[in-house]
Design a protein around this motif. Structure first.
Motif, PDB file in Angstrom:
ATOM      1  N   PHE A  36     -63.279  46.334-120.764  1.00 44.23           N
ATOM      2  CA  PHE A  36     -64.348  45.646-121.498  1.00 44.23           C
ATOM      3  C   PHE A  36     -63.796  44.666-122.535  1.00 44.23           C
ATOM      4  CE2 PHE A  36     -65.613  49.914-120.279  1.00 44.23           C
ATOM      5  CZ  PHE A  36     -66.735  49.665-119.514  1.00 44.23           C
ATOM      6  N   LYS A  37     -62.494  44.429-122.484  1.00 40.15           N
ATOM      7  CA  LYS A  37     -61.852  43.502-123.416  1.00 40.15           C
ATOM      8  C   LYS A  37     -61.095  42.426-122.649  1.00 40.15           C
ATOM      9  CE  LYS A  37     -60.975  46.552-127.398  1.00 40.15           C
ATOM     10  NZ  LYS A  37     -61.172  45.588-128.480  1.00 40.15           N
ATOM     11  N   ASN A  38     -60.839  41.325-123.312  1.00 38.30           N
ATOM     12  CA  ASN A  38     -59.935  40.311-122.772  1.00 38.30           C
ATOM     13  C   ASN A  38     -58.563  40.576-123.389  1.00 38.30           C
ATOM     14  OD1 ASN A  38     -58.842  38.074-121.527  1.00 38.30           O
ATOM     15  ND2 ASN A  38     -59.599  36.636-123.053  1.00 38.30           N
ATOM     16  N   TYR A  39     -57.859  41.512-122.790  1.00 35.37           N
ATOM     17  CA  TYR A  39     -56.637  42.030-123.410  1.00 35.37           C
ATOM     18  C   TYR A  39     -55.548  40.971-123.466  1.00 35.37           C
ATOM     19  CZ  TYR A  39     -52.440  44.829-124.116  1.00 35.37           C
ATOM     20  OH  TYR A  39     -51.266  45.327-124.600  1.00 35.37           O
ATOM     21  N   GLN A  40     -55.006  40.797-124.662  1.00 32.83           N
ATOM     22  CA  GLN A  40     -53.869  39.912-124.896  1.00 32.83           C
ATOM     23  C   GLN A  40     -52.754  40.735-125.519  1.00 32.83           C
ATOM     24  OE1 GLN A  40     -53.860  36.819-123.863  1.00 32.83           O
ATOM     25  NE2 GLN A  40     -56.033  36.795-123.278  1.00 32.83           N
ATOM     26  N   PRO A  41     -51.602  40.828-124.878  1.00 34.74           N
ATOM     27  CA  PRO A  41     -50.532  41.697-125.398  1.00 34.74           C
ATOM     28  C   PRO A  41     -50.134  41.390-126.838  1.00 34.74           C
ATOM     29  CG  PRO A  41     -50.031  41.000-123.164  1.00 34.74           C
ATOM     30  CD  PRO A  41     -51.241  40.223-123.585  1.00 34.74           C
ATOM     31  N   PHE A  42     -50.126  40.111-127.215  1.00 35.91           N
ATOM     32  CA  PHE A  42     -49.686  39.784-128.577  1.00 35.91           C
ATOM     33  C   PHE A  42     -50.745  40.136-129.620  1.00 35.91           C
ATOM     34  CE2 PHE A  42     -51.683  36.004-126.799  1.00 35.91           C
ATOM     35  CZ  PHE A  42     -52.555  35.616-127.795  1.00 35.91           C
ATOM     36  N   GLY A  62     -52.710  42.938-129.166  1.00 32.69           N
ATOM     37  CA  GLY A  62     -52.757  44.388-129.159  1.00 32.69           C
ATOM     38  C   GLY A  62     -54.034  44.943-128.564  1.00 32.69           C
ATOM     39  N   PHE A  63     -54.080  46.256-128.514  1.00 30.40           N
ATOM     40  CA  PHE A  63     -55.178  46.957-127.841  1.00 30.40           C
ATOM     41  C   PHE A  63     -56.507  46.775-128.574  1.00 30.40           C
ATOM     42  CE2 PHE A  63     -57.656  50.755-126.818  1.00 30.40           C
ATOM     43  CZ  PHE A  63     -57.555  50.788-125.447  1.00 30.40           C
ATOM     44  N   TRP A  64     -56.512  46.916-129.886  1.00 31.73           N
ATOM     45  CA  TRP A  64     -57.756  46.912-130.645  1.00 31.73           C
ATOM     46  C   TRP A  64     -58.216  45.523-131.061  1.00 31.73           C
ATOM     47  CZ3 TRP A  64     -60.117  51.159-129.832  1.00 31.73           C
ATOM     48  CH2 TRP A  64     -59.419  52.356-129.700  1.00 31.73           C
ATOM     49  N   LYS A  65     -57.300  44.573-131.231  1.00 37.20           N
ATOM     50  CA  LYS A  65     -57.675  43.256-131.734  1.00 37.20           C
ATOM     51  C   LYS A  65     -58.058  42.273-130.624  1.00 37.20           C
ATOM     52  CE  LYS A  65     -54.970  43.509-136.001  1.00 37.20           C
ATOM     53  NZ  LYS A  65     -53.929  42.849-136.828  1.00 37.20           N
ATOM     54  N   GLY A 103     -57.508  54.130-122.020  1.00 36.47           N
ATOM     55  CA  GLY A 103     -57.146  52.822-121.499  1.00 36.47           C
ATOM     56  C   GLY A 103     -58.264  52.106-120.783  1.00 36.47           C
ATOM     57  N   VAL A 104     -59.339  52.821-120.395  1.00 34.63           N
ATOM     58  CA  VAL A 104     -60.435  52.163-119.697  1.00 34.63           C
ATOM     59  C   VAL A 104     -61.162  51.168-120.605  1.00 34.63           C
ATOM     60  CG1 VAL A 104     -60.783  54.143-118.176  1.00 34.63           C
ATOM     61  CG2 VAL A 104     -62.127  53.955-120.276  1.00 34.63           C
ATOM     62  N   VAL A 105     -60.926  51.265-121.920  1.00 37.46           N
ATOM     63  CA  VAL A 105     -61.515  50.297-122.856  1.00 37.46           C
ATOM     64  C   VAL A 105     -61.049  48.887-122.511  1.00 37.46           C
ATOM     65  CG1 VAL A 105     -61.694  49.618-125.289  1.00 37.46           C
ATOM     66  CG2 VAL A 105     -61.728  52.032-124.656  1.00 37.46           C
ATOM     67  N   LEU A 106     -59.861  48.774-121.910  1.00 35.13           N
ATOM     68  CA  LEU A 106     -59.340  47.454-121.524  1.00 35.13           C
ATOM     69  C   LEU A 106     -60.281  46.739-120.561  1.00 35.13           C
ATOM     70  CD1 LEU A 106     -55.511  48.020-120.944  1.00 35.13           C
ATOM     71  CD2 LEU A 106     -56.619  46.876-122.858  1.00 35.13           C
TER      72      LEU A 106
END
Length: 318
Positions: free
Chosen positions: A57-63, A65-68, A52-55
């Motif tokens: 480094f991402k601009n996480y958007q629930p719709f 998903g984690f990888w996209k 989950g620490v990958v989040l």
């Protein structure tokens, strides 16, 4: 020919090692079976969630998903370090950790030394039972007890102050009282439980050393300083090193329960900030970055403390 012989020796050695491991597994299969639940616990709840620490480094958007979700690199870390809240969080967190190290960390050591001097077994076991009990009390209950005793609206302490001094103290609302109150709760709740490790270390001290010291005319203080404390020094150092890993971790539940609108300026720490940003405001990536920063600092402090301990001749944790 020599190369072939060396390869054969390596293969034979590996086969012998594998055979020995298999024999050990067959011999101790039930012990390994008992170990399995603990291993699964750490795998499922400690190691797998580390993805989950990958989040951070991402601009996480629930719709999405984690990888996209979009990869933004260190953007959240830069935003956090430039945030005006950063210095306030650092100050509040480090002050609480400093007070914990000064007042809470030595408390179980002192209490264990006092308990070790009690010679009546029944009396000693009774005291141990009484001081262990607060550890099993929920922090919600501890906060409620604090409220009942310290509130200005009928609190026992303030009623006594009103009766004898004519005024009341805003223990729960005054920012100056927040940190002493947190430290007092921690000492009361965990001090007794923390004595277990030190009492176990004290039980391993060779009694002949005390007998020899008595023969040499050493009193109780001399025995304490020259025998007892040096005997448990390695235990103290190891626990201190592990404590350094929690410098930025003050515990969420206790701080959250004791925080209100009037003391928030000194009460906000990294744990409550992660909850505020991640859960209440939905900034999942930003709050993950904050949590990762806290964890990295903890790891660095543990390794640094261990390095210093070994430089000063102590065993350390590895």
């Amino acid at each position: 020919m020599e190369h072939t012989t060396a390869n054969e020796r390596t293969l034979n050695k590996k086969a012998h090692t594998d055979s020995r491991v298999l024999r050990r597994l067959r011999r101790d299969k039930w012990l390994y079976a008992l170990l399995l639940p603990g291993v699964l616990y750490f795998l499922v709840f400690k190691y797998v969630p580390m993805w989950g620490v990958v989040l951070a480094f991402k601009n996480y958007q629930p719709f999405l998903g984690f990888w996209k979700s979009e990869w933004v690199g260190l953007e959240h870390f830069r935003n956090f370090f430039q945030n005006p809240d950063f210095l306030r969080l650092i100050k509040n967190t480090l002050l609480l950790s400093f007070y914990n190290l000064i007042f809470f960390f030595p408390a179980p050591i002192v209490l264990a030394l006092l308990l070790n001097e009690i010679r009546v077994s029944l009396y000693k076991r009774t005291i141990q039972t009484l001081i262990y009990v607060p550890h099993f009390i929920s922090m919600v209950i501890v906060a409620s007890i604090s409220y009942v005793f310290l509130t200005t609206e009928g609190g026992v302490v303030n009623e006594l102050l009103q009766q004898y001094t004519g005024y009341k103290i805003q223990f729960l609302a005054d920012p100056h009282w927040f940190r002493p109150l947190i430290i007092a709760q921690t000492v009361w709740k965990e001090c007794g439980w923390g004595t277990i490790i030190f009492l176990a270390a004290l039980a391993g001290v060779d009694a002949e050393q005390y007998e020899a010291a008595i023969m040499d005319g050493a009193g109780r203080w001399r025995q304490l300083w020259h025998i007892t404390l040096p005997s448990i020094r390695s235990t103290i150092v190891i626990l201190l090193i592990l404590r350094m890993g929690d410098v930025l971790d003050n515990g969420f539940e206790q701080i959250y329960l004791m925080t209100n609108a009037l003391n928030r300026e000194v009460a906000d720490v990294f744990d409550t900030y992660v909850y505020l940003m991640g859960i209440t405001q939905g900034a999942f990536s930003y709050s993950t970055a904050v949590g990762l920063f806290k964890s990295v600092v903890g790891v660095v402090l543990v390794f640094g403390s261990n390095f210093l301990a070994r430089r000063f001749g102590q065993s350390g944790i590895y």
